[in-house]
Design a protein around this motif. Structure first.
Motif, mmCIF file in Angstrom:
data_model
loop_
_atom_site.group_PDB
_atom_site.id
_atom_site.type_symbol
_atom_site.label_atom_id
_atom_site.label_comp_id
_atom_site.label_asym_id
_atom_site.label_seq_id
_atom_site.Cartn_x
_atom_site.Cartn_y
_atom_site.Cartn_z
ATOM 1 N N ARG A 25 3.710 -5.802 -7.474
ATOM 2 C CA ARG A 25 5.131 -5.789 -7.814
ATOM 3 C C ARG A 25 5.970 -6.306 -6.660
ATOM 4 N N TYR A 26 5.662 -5.855 -5.430
ATOM 5 C CA TYR A 26 6.408 -6.342 -4.274
ATOM 6 C C TYR A 26 6.172 -7.836 -4.049
ATOM 7 N N LYS A 27 4.944 -8.287 -4.279
ATOM 8 C CA LYS A 27 4.656 -9.712 -4.131
ATOM 9 C C LYS A 27 5.485 -10.528 -5.106
ATOM 10 N N GLN A 28 5.689 -9.991 -6.288
ATOM 11 C CA GLN A 28 6.452 -10.709 -7.302
ATOM 12 C C GLN A 28 7.955 -10.637 -7.041
ATOM 13 N N LEU A 29 8.469 -9.444 -6.709
ATOM 14 C CA LEU A 29 9.909 -9.255 -6.603
ATOM 15 C C LEU A 29 10.479 -9.596 -5.232
ATOM 16 N N ASP A 30 9.658 -9.527 -4.197
ATOM 17 C CA ASP A 30 10.136 -9.798 -2.832
ATOM 18 C C ASP A 30 9.043 -10.529 -2.049
ATOM 19 N N PRO A 31 8.651 -11.730 -2.479
ATOM 20 C CA PRO A 31 7.482 -12.406 -1.904
ATOM 21 C C PRO A 31 7.601 -12.742 -0.422
ATOM 22 N N ASN A 32 8.827 -12.884 0.075
ATOM 23 C CA ASN A 32 9.024 -13.247 1.479
ATOM 24 C C ASN A 32 9.454 -12.066 2.351
ATOM 25 N N GLY A 33 9.448 -10.869 1.773
ATOM 26 C CA GLY A 33 9.884 -9.703 2.540
ATOM 27 C C GLY A 33 11.350 -9.758 2.901
ATOM 28 N N THR A 34 12.164 -10.374 2.048
ATOM 29 C CA THR A 34 13.597 -10.518 2.320
ATOM 30 C C THR A 34 14.308 -9.173 2.371
ATOM 31 N N TYR A 35 13.911 -8.258 1.490
ATOM 32 C CA TYR A 35 14.601 -6.978 1.383
ATOM 33 C C TYR A 35 13.776 -5.822 1.939
ATOM 34 N N GLY A 36 12.535 -6.064 2.237
ATOM 35 C CA GLY A 36 11.660 -5.038 2.794
ATOM 36 C C GLY A 36 10.873 -5.614 3.959
ATOM 37 N N ASN A 37 9.683 -5.093 4.172
ATOM 38 C CA ASN A 37 8.850 -5.504 5.293
ATOM 39 C C ASN A 37 7.577 -6.131 4.739
ATOM 40 N N LEU A 38 7.426 -7.445 4.916
ATOM 41 C CA LEU A 38 6.281 -8.152 4.367
ATOM 42 C C LEU A 38 4.976 -7.633 4.943
ATOM 43 N N GLU A 39 4.985 -7.298 6.220
ATOM 44 C CA GLU A 39 3.774 -6.777 6.850
ATOM 45 C C GLU A 39 3.368 -5.442 6.229
ATOM 46 N N GLN A 40 4.370 -4.625 5.900
ATOM 47 C CA GLN A 40 4.051 -3.352 5.249
ATOM 48 C C GLN A 40 3.488 -3.586 3.850
ATOM 49 N N TYR A 41 4.051 -4.528 3.119
ATOM 50 C CA TYR A 41 3.515 -4.843 1.798
ATOM 51 C C TYR A 41 2.026 -5.175 1.889
ATOM 52 N N LEU A 42 1.688 -6.028 2.852
ATOM 53 C CA LEU A 42 0.291 -6.455 2.995
ATOM 54 C C LEU A 42 -0.611 -5.294 3.385
ATOM 55 N N SER A 43 -0.045 -4.342 4.141
ATOM 56 C CA SER A 43 -0.856 -3.217 4.621
ATOM 57 C C SER A 43 -1.185 -2.211 3.528
ATOM 58 N N ILE A 44 -0.550 -2.335 2.366
ATOM 59 C CA ILE A 44 -0.836 -1.407 1.273
ATOM 60 C C ILE A 44 -2.315 -1.405 0.930
ATOM 61 N N LEU A 45 -2.952 -2.564 1.051
ATOM 62 C CA LEU A 45 -4.356 -2.709 0.656
ATOM 63 C C LEU A 45 -5.327 -2.469 1.803
ATOM 64 N N ASP A 46 -4.834 -1.974 2.932
ATOM 65 C CA ASP A 46 -5.709 -1.660 4.067
ATOM 66 C C ASP A 46 -6.786 -0.670 3.613
ATOM 67 N N PRO A 47 -8.066 -1.030 3.744
ATOM 68 C CA PRO A 47 -9.122 -0.128 3.245
ATOM 69 C C PRO A 47 -9.340 1.104 4.114
ATOM 70 N N SER A 48 -8.845 1.087 5.361
ATOM 71 C CA SER A 48 -9.063 2.232 6.264
ATOM 72 C C SER A 48 -7.758 2.611 6.963
ATOM 73 N N PRO A 49 -6.765 3.059 6.232
ATOM 74 C CA PRO A 49 -5.490 3.408 6.863
ATOM 75 C C PRO A 49 -5.600 4.692 7.677
ATOM 76 N N ASN A 50 -4.719 4.823 8.651
ATOM 77 C CA ASN A 50 -4.680 6.052 9.443
ATOM 78 C C ASN A 50 -3.994 7.140 8.637
ATOM 79 N N LEU A 51 -4.720 8.235 8.375
ATOM 80 C CA LEU A 51 -4.209 9.332 7.562
ATOM 81 C C LEU A 51 -4.137 10.615 8.386
ATOM 82 N N VAL A 52 -3.132 11.423 8.091
ATOM 83 C CA VAL A 52 -2.914 12.697 8.783
ATOM 84 C C VAL A 52 -2.945 13.820 7.757
ATOM 85 N N LEU A 53 -3.563 14.910 8.134
ATOM 86 C CA LEU A 53 -3.686 16.041 7.224
ATOM 87 C C LEU A 53 -2.318 16.658 6.939
ATOM 88 N N TRP A 54 -2.030 16.861 5.660
ATOM 89 C CA TRP A 54 -0.816 17.567 5.243
ATOM 90 C C TRP A 54 -1.006 19.055 5.484
#
Length: 529
Positions: free
Chosen positions: A498-527
Motif C-alpha cells: 500500500r505504501y509503495k502504491q500511495l507514496d512510492p518516493n517517500g514524499t509523505y513518510g520515510n521510504l527507508e522505513q517502508y522498505l524495512s517493513i519486510l526485514d526478516p530479522s527486526p530488532n524486537l523488545v519484550l512487551w
C-alpha cells in the motif's frame, strides 16, 4: 573588561525566517560584550547576509563549499549524511577561527531561532564551559513540543545509567526530565545543540563536531557532546530565556506573540505541561474557555474511528475494550466490502452509535477521511474525543484508568500517549526507524467549541487530529497504546504494498522505513505487562 564573543552560524535558510533571526541578533543585549559575527553562506538565493554585513559592524561572511540539496517542509527537516558532516565541517571552521583569534567564547546559533535579547549575557554569567539555552519544538506537527537537549544516546529524555528500566520507570524519568526543564534553572544534561555558548577553555581542550568513526549516533551535535564529555567537560542546559524556534515557515505567524511576551514575561510563573515556556502562561485553550459558550456534555467520552474491511483482523478486540469506557462511538466506514459495519453494530450494542459509510474508498487521500471523521466526532458534543484506528487499543489496564485520567485533566486540551508497534503479541519493534514508542502523540482531545481546525494537508500521514491541537495546553499519560497492525505477516505485506502504491518516493513518510517493513530479522523488545 568586556568578553570577546564570536557568534557563528552556518546559513541555508528561507528569507522570511532568516530575516527574523538576524533581527534578533541586532536586539541582543551586548553589555560587557564585544560581539563579532561570522556566517557561512551556504548557497542562499537572497542577499540578507550581505545586507546585514553592510548595516552591522564586525561581520564576515564566508562562502560555503559543495552545494547539496537541503529539504524541509511543513512536516519536518530531512537530514542526509553528507549534509550533516558538511555542517560539522562548518562548525569546526568556526572553532578554529575562535581559537586562532583568541575569543573568550564561541556562540553557535542555528539560523531558524529568534533569540531573547538577554540570552547571550545570561549564558556568559553562568560561567559554564558549554551551555545551551533550551527551546521547544514539535519535531513533527502531530507531536508534542520537546526540548533540543537530552540525557543520553540519540535522544533519550531520561537517565538510565545502563540499568535495565521498565517502561513505567522510563515514562516516570522522562516526565521528571521534561518537568525539570519547564522550570527556570540551569541543569546538567547529556546532549545539547543549536544555541550553544562554548568557552575558550572548552575550545582549547579540543572539542569538535567531526565524526567519531566508531560511534553510530546520528547528527554532528551528538559527536560533539560525546567528545566534550570524554575530554572532561560537562554539558548544561539553561531555561531562563528560551528562543523561539521557527522550525516551519508557517510558525512565523506566532513569532509576534513571542516578541510581545518578551516585554512582560515572568519566568517564575511558567506552568508547563508540554508547551514551550513562552506559550505556557496563556494558551489558546484559555481563550476558548473564556469566550466560547459551553455546548459539550461534561465527562462524556466519544470514540472516533476509521474502518475499512476489518473483518478477521483486530476490530472486534479493539471495540470490546473501548466499550468498557466510552459513552458514544462514531465510526466512519471507508466503503468496506465485508461485514465491518455489522461487527461495529454488534459489539457496540447498547452504546449510542453513529455510523457513516462512504460509497467510494478515500484512503488514497487520507486527509479527506480525517476531516470527515473529525466533524462527525465534534457533532456528538462529548467533552472528550478519543481517536483510535481499528488496530489500536490501550494496554490492559486502560479501561480502568481512562475515566479517572480525564477527571483529573481539567486544565488541559489534549492528552498524549506513546504508541508501540507490536510485531508479535508480546514484542514491539525498536530501532532508529521504529521509534514511535519514544514519542508522545495526542490520542485524546477536549471538544472545544468554535475551535478552528488547521490540518496538515497531505494525502498520506496527515495526522489524526488537526495540527494546531498541540498549540494548546497538553498533558501526557504513562498509559501505553498497542498498535496491532504489524502483528500478522500478511498485514505487514499488505501495508508494504500500500505504501509503495500511495507514496512510492517517500514524499509523505520515510521510504527507508517502508522498505524495512519486510526485514526478516527486526530488532524486537519484550512487551512488559
Amino acid at each position: 573588561m568586556n568578553y570577546r564573543v564570536l557568534l557563528a552560524s552556518p546559513v541555508k535558510q528561507q528569507e522570511g525566517i532568516l530575516s527574523e533571526f538576524l533581527d534578533s541578533l541586532i536586539r541582543l543585549d551586548k553589555s560587557q560584550v564585544d560581539l563579532d559575527f561570522v556566517f557561512i553562506d551556504d548557497h542562499n538565493d537572497h542577499i540578507l547576509l550581505s545586507r546585514f554585513a553592510l548595516e552591522q559592524p564586525n561581520v564576515r561572511i564566508l562562502p560555503g563549499d559543495t552545494k547539496h540539496e537541503y529539504l524541509c517542509d511543513e512536516s519536518t527537516h530531512y537530514w542526509r549524511e553528507e549534509l550533516i558532516w558538511k555542517v560539522a565541517r562548518y562548525k569546526d571552521r568556526f572553532i578554529k577561527i575562535a581559537l586562532d583569534e583568541g575569543y573568550d567564547y564561541l556562540f553557535l546559533v542555528d539560523s531558524d531561532l529568534s533569540l531573547n535579547p538577554k540570552t547571550l549575557t545570561h549564558l556568559i554569567s553562568l560561567e559554564k564551559d558549554i551551555v545551551s539555552e533550551v527551546f521547544w519544538t514539535k519535531w513533527k506537527p502531530e507531536l508534542i513540543p520537546l526540548p533540543q537537549v537530552w540525557m543520553e544516546d540519540q535522544y533519550a529524555l531520561y537517565k538510565s545509567g545502563r540499568e535495565p528500566l521498565s517502561e513505567a520507570e522510563i515514562t516516570k524519568r522522562t516526565q521528571e526530565f521534561l518537568q525539570m526543564l519547564s522550570r527556570p534553572g540551569t541543569y546538567k544534561v547529556g546532549g545539547l545543540g543549536a544555541c550553544t555558548l562554548i568557552s575558550q577553555q572548552a575550545l582549547s581542550r579540543g572539542v569538535s563536531f567531526g565524526e567519531i568513526y566508531n560511534l553510530g549516533l546520528t547528527g554532528e551535535d551528538r559527536h560533539f557532546c560525546v567528545r566534550a564529555v570524554a575530554l572532561g567537560l560537562e554539558l548544561y542546559a539553561d531555561t531562563h530565556y528560551p528562543p523561539y524556534h521557527i522550525y516551519r515557515e508557517s510558525e512565523l505567524s506566532k513569532l509576534q506573540e513571542y516578541k510581545e511576551n518578551l516585554a512582560y514575561a515572568k519566568p517564575e510563573k511558567i506552568i508547563n505541561r508540554n508547551l514551550p515556556p513562552e506559550q505556557s502562561d496563556l494558551s489558546l485553550y484559555d481563550k476558548f474557555q473564556a469566550h466560547s459558550p459551553q455546548t459539550v456534555n461534561p465527562g462524556k467520552i466519544t470514540l472516533s474511528m476509521l474502518v475499512h474491511n476489518e473483518s478477521g483482523r483486530h476490530l472486534e478486540r479493539v471495540l470490546k475494550q473501548a466499550a468498557e469506557y466510552i459513552d458514544h462511538a462514531v465510526i466512519l466506514d471507508d466503503a468496506s466490502k465485508d461485514n465491518t459495519v455489522e461487527i461495529c453494530q454488534e459489539i457496540l450494542q447498547g452504546i449510542p452509535l453513529t455510523i457513516h459509510s462512504n460509497k467510494e474508498p478515500l484512503f488514497h487521500n487520507e486527509i479527506l477521511l480525517r476531516k470527515q471523521l473529525w466533524e462527525m466526532a465534534m457533532s456528538t458534543h462529548s467533552e472528550w474525543i478519543i481517536i483510535l484506528d481499528a488496530d489500536e487499543m490501550f494496554e490492559d489496564d486502560g479501561p480502568k484508568q481512562i475515566r479517572e485520567l480525564l477527571n483529573h485533566s481539567s486544565d488541559v486540551a489534549y492528552i498524549s500517549f506513546r504508541l508501540f508497534d507490536l510485531w508479535t503479541e508480546n514484542h514491539y519493534r525498536d530501532n532508529l526507524l521504529w521509534q514511535a514508542h519514544k514519542w508522545y502523540r495526542p490520542f485524546i482531545v477536549r471538544n472545544i467549541p468554535n475551535f478552528q481546525a488547521k490540518w496538515q494537508e497531505t494525502p498520506q500521514h496527515c495526522g489524526r487530529f488537526p495540527k494546531n491541537i498541540t498549540d494548546l495546553r497538553g498533558g501526557t499519560s504513562p498509559l501505553r497504546i498497542k498498535h496491532l497492525g504489524w502483528v500478522r505477516p500478511q498485514d505487514r505485506l499488505a501495508k508494504y504494498y500500500r505504501y509503495k502504491q500511495l507514496d512510492p518516493n517517500g514524499t509523505y513518510g520515510n521510504l527507508e522505513q517502508y522498505l524495512s517493513i519486510l526485514d526478516p530479522s527486526p530488532n524486537l523488545v519484550l512487551w512488559e505487562k
